[in-house]
Design an enzyme around this catalytic site. Structure first.
Site, PDB file in Angstrom:
ATOM      1  N   SER A   1       0.806  -1.224   0.000  1.00 16.45           N
ATOM      2  CA  SER A   1       0.000   0.000   0.000  1.00 16.45           C
ATOM      3  C   SER A   1       0.836   1.270   0.000  1.00 16.45           C
ATOM      4  O   SER A   1       0.283   2.368   0.046  1.00 16.45           O
ATOM      5  CB  SER A   1      -0.939   0.017   1.209  1.00 16.45           C
TER       6      SER A   1
ATOM      7  N   THR B   1      -2.128   3.922   3.913  1.00 13.59           N
ATOM      8  CA  THR B   1      -1.269   5.100   4.017  1.00 13.59           C
ATOM      9  C   THR B   1      -0.352   4.975   5.216  1.00 13.59           C
ATOM     10  O   THR B   1      -0.754   4.427   6.236  1.00 13.59           O
ATOM     11  CB  THR B   1      -2.140   6.363   4.227  1.00 13.59           C
TER      12      THR B   1
ATOM     13  N   THR C   1       1.582   7.165   0.089  1.00 15.30           N
ATOM     14  CA  THR C   1       0.715   6.024  -0.220  1.00 15.30           C
ATOM     15  C   THR C   1       0.770   5.663  -1.694  1.00 15.30           C
ATOM     16  O   THR C   1       1.153   6.487  -2.528  1.00 15.30           O
ATOM     17  CB  THR C   1      -0.739   6.354   0.156  1.00 15.30           C
TER      18      THR C   1
ATOM     19  N   ARG D   1      -6.897   8.412 -10.277  1.00 22.35           N
ATOM     20  CA  ARG D   1      -7.494   8.716  -8.975  1.00 22.35           C
ATOM     21  C   ARG D   1      -6.435   9.191  -7.986  1.00 22.35           C
ATOM     22  O   ARG D   1      -5.343   8.635  -7.899  1.00 22.35           O
ATOM     23  CB  ARG D   1      -8.197   7.479  -8.421  1.00 22.35           C
ATOM     24  N   VAL D   2      -6.756  10.230  -7.249  1.00 27.43           N
ATOM     25  CA  VAL D   2      -5.908  10.740  -6.173  1.00 27.43           C
ATOM     26  C   VAL D   2      -6.778  10.892  -4.934  1.00 27.43           C
ATOM     27  O   VAL D   2      -7.876  11.453  -4.997  1.00 27.43           O
ATOM     28  CB  VAL D   2      -5.264  12.089  -6.543  1.00 27.43           C
ATOM     29  N   GLY D   3      -6.294  10.395  -3.810  1.00 32.87           N
ATOM     30  CA  GLY D   3      -7.033  10.515  -2.564  1.00 32.87           C
ATOM     31  C   GLY D   3      -6.577  11.690  -1.730  1.00 32.87           C
ATOM     32  O   GLY D   3      -6.080  12.692  -2.239  1.00 32.87           O
ATOM     33  N   ASP D   4      -6.715  11.550  -0.416  1.00 34.60           N
ATOM     34  CA  ASP D   4      -6.404  12.656   0.484  1.00 34.60           C
ATOM     35  C   ASP D   4      -4.929  12.788   0.820  1.00 34.60           C
ATOM     36  O   ASP D   4      -4.477  13.853   1.232  1.00 34.60           O
ATOM     37  CB  ASP D   4      -7.189  12.488   1.791  1.00 34.60           C
TER      38      ASP D   4
ATOM     39  N   THR E   1      -5.904   8.171   7.531  1.00 35.71           N
ATOM     40  CA  THR E   1      -5.768   6.924   6.789  1.00 35.71           C
ATOM     41  C   THR E   1      -7.163   6.418   6.453  1.00 35.71           C
ATOM     42  O   THR E   1      -8.151   6.821   7.068  1.00 35.71           O
ATOM     43  CB  THR E   1      -5.005   5.871   7.621  1.00 35.71           C
ATOM     44  N   GLY E   2      -7.248   5.552   5.451  1.00 35.67           N
ATOM     45  CA  GLY E   2      -8.540   5.006   5.069  1.00 35.67           C
ATOM     46  C   GLY E   2      -9.017   5.543   3.737  1.00 35.67           C
ATOM     47  O   GLY E   2      -8.223   5.904   2.878  1.00 35.67           O
TER      48      GLY E   2
ATOM     49  N   GLY F   1      -9.839   7.984   1.335  1.00 36.07           N
ATOM     50  CA  GLY F   1      -9.477   9.390   1.239  1.00 36.07           C
ATOM     51  C   GLY F   1     -10.572  10.313   0.775  1.00 36.07           C
ATOM     52  O   GLY F   1     -10.611  11.494   1.158  1.00 36.07           O
TER      53      GLY F   1
END
Length: 319
Positions: free
Chosen positions: A78, A180, A198, A208-211, A231-232, A234
């Protein structure tokens, strides 16, 4: 009679000030240095960060060094090298870093570079920008001495091909300590820094991009108050600008754990049904070295290294 009364009031005021001063002294006592980070791999990250903190080093150097540990581990699926790919079989990485002065750097949708956290720091220190993405981020990294490498390991490629048989995208809470590593440190000088890195959600849509690389969402540091990381899933953290929210809640007088809990409750309020099947967690560190975490589902762990030990904790949770 007036003189006696005046003296009485003066003595009473002096006496009443004593407990307040004592309480303030207790509150102001600082635990430092200290480094905290998300998930089980945070233990090894903390060990590397502590090598710097124990020598009186800067918190910024510590969080970068710590984050590089899981980034460079091919067994971690991850983060960094070994990260599970997107649905097209490409490993794309996101990271950000923030120091005690509010300086920030970030990269997103970065391919072929094992240590995005170090590229993010270079963005912070060598450019007038705060975020580079995709081909531009890769071009910048290669121009500054980073090597182009294959990130997709045989194990991750095998897992991706197995996933392709059904091709269903369904994140599972706490699977393989997703997703993350966020790491926060308070150094001997009392300065805070943080980093987050991450490979994002496994088998995500291309692009795709998360937080994690977004300052204020996946990471935030205010050297007067404290720092937070997340974490988790995003997307849910971005909706509430989660880590900035946690720090602001600490500014209002909440403890790190209370602030994390209130942020999680904000997510629940927005979608009470969805949050029962996903994981989101926050981890926070105050200017005094107090730490705390809170998450949606049981299973979120975090590691804490101070002068006494490097220890793994289970976060308190809503469900």
């Amino acid at each position: 009679m007036k003189t006696t009364r005046r003296k009485f009031l003066q003595l009473s005021a002096a006496a009443s000030a004593l407990p307040i001063a004592s309480a303030f002294a207790k509150q102001a006592r600082v635990t430092k240095p200290i480094v905290i980070s998300t998930w089980n791999f945070g233990l090894r990250a903390n060990e590397e960060a502590w090598k710097i903190l124990a020598k009186g080093g800067r918190s910024l150097d510590a969080v970068e060094a710590g984050a590089r540990v899981p980034e460079g581990d091919p067994k971690e699926t991850s983060v960094g090298l070994g990260g599970l790919p997107d649905r097209d079989g490409k490993v794309t990485l996101d990271a950000c870093i923030m120091d005690e002065n509010g300086n920030i750097g970030s990269v997103a949708f970065l391919e072929h570079v094992v240590h995005p956290v170090s590229v993010a720091r270079m963005v912070m220190e060598k450019t007038q920008h705060v975020m580079l993405v995709g081909e531009g981020a890769l071009q910048f990294a290669l121009a500054n001495g980073f090597k182009k490498e294959k990130l997709l390991t045989k194990e991750s490629e095998k897992a991706w091909k197995e996933w392709l048989k059904e091709g269903k995208y369904k994140p599972i809470a706490n699977i393989e300590n997703h997703d993350t590593i966020g790491i926060l440190a308070l150094d001997e000088k009392g300065n805070l820094s943080g980093a987050c890195t991450t490979s994002g959600m496994a088998y995500k849509m291309r692009g795709r991009v998360g937080d994690s690389p977004i300052i204020g969402a996946g990471l935030y540091v205010d050297n007067e108050i404290g720092a937070a990381t997340s974490t988790g899933v995003g997307e849910e953290v971005i909706r509430i600008v989660g880590c900035h929210l946690v720090v602001e809640l600490m500014r209002q007088g909440n403890s790190p754990e209370q602030a994390c809990k209130l942020a999680v409750e904000r997510i629940i309020q927005k979608n009470p049904e969805k949050v029962k099947v996903i994981q989101v967690g926050f981890l926070a560190l105050s200017k005094n070295g107090e730490f705390g975490a809170y998450c949606l589902q049981k299973g979120f762990t975090f590691a804490v290294h101070d002068v006494n030990e490097n220890k793994l904790y289970n976060s308190t949770s809503r469900f």
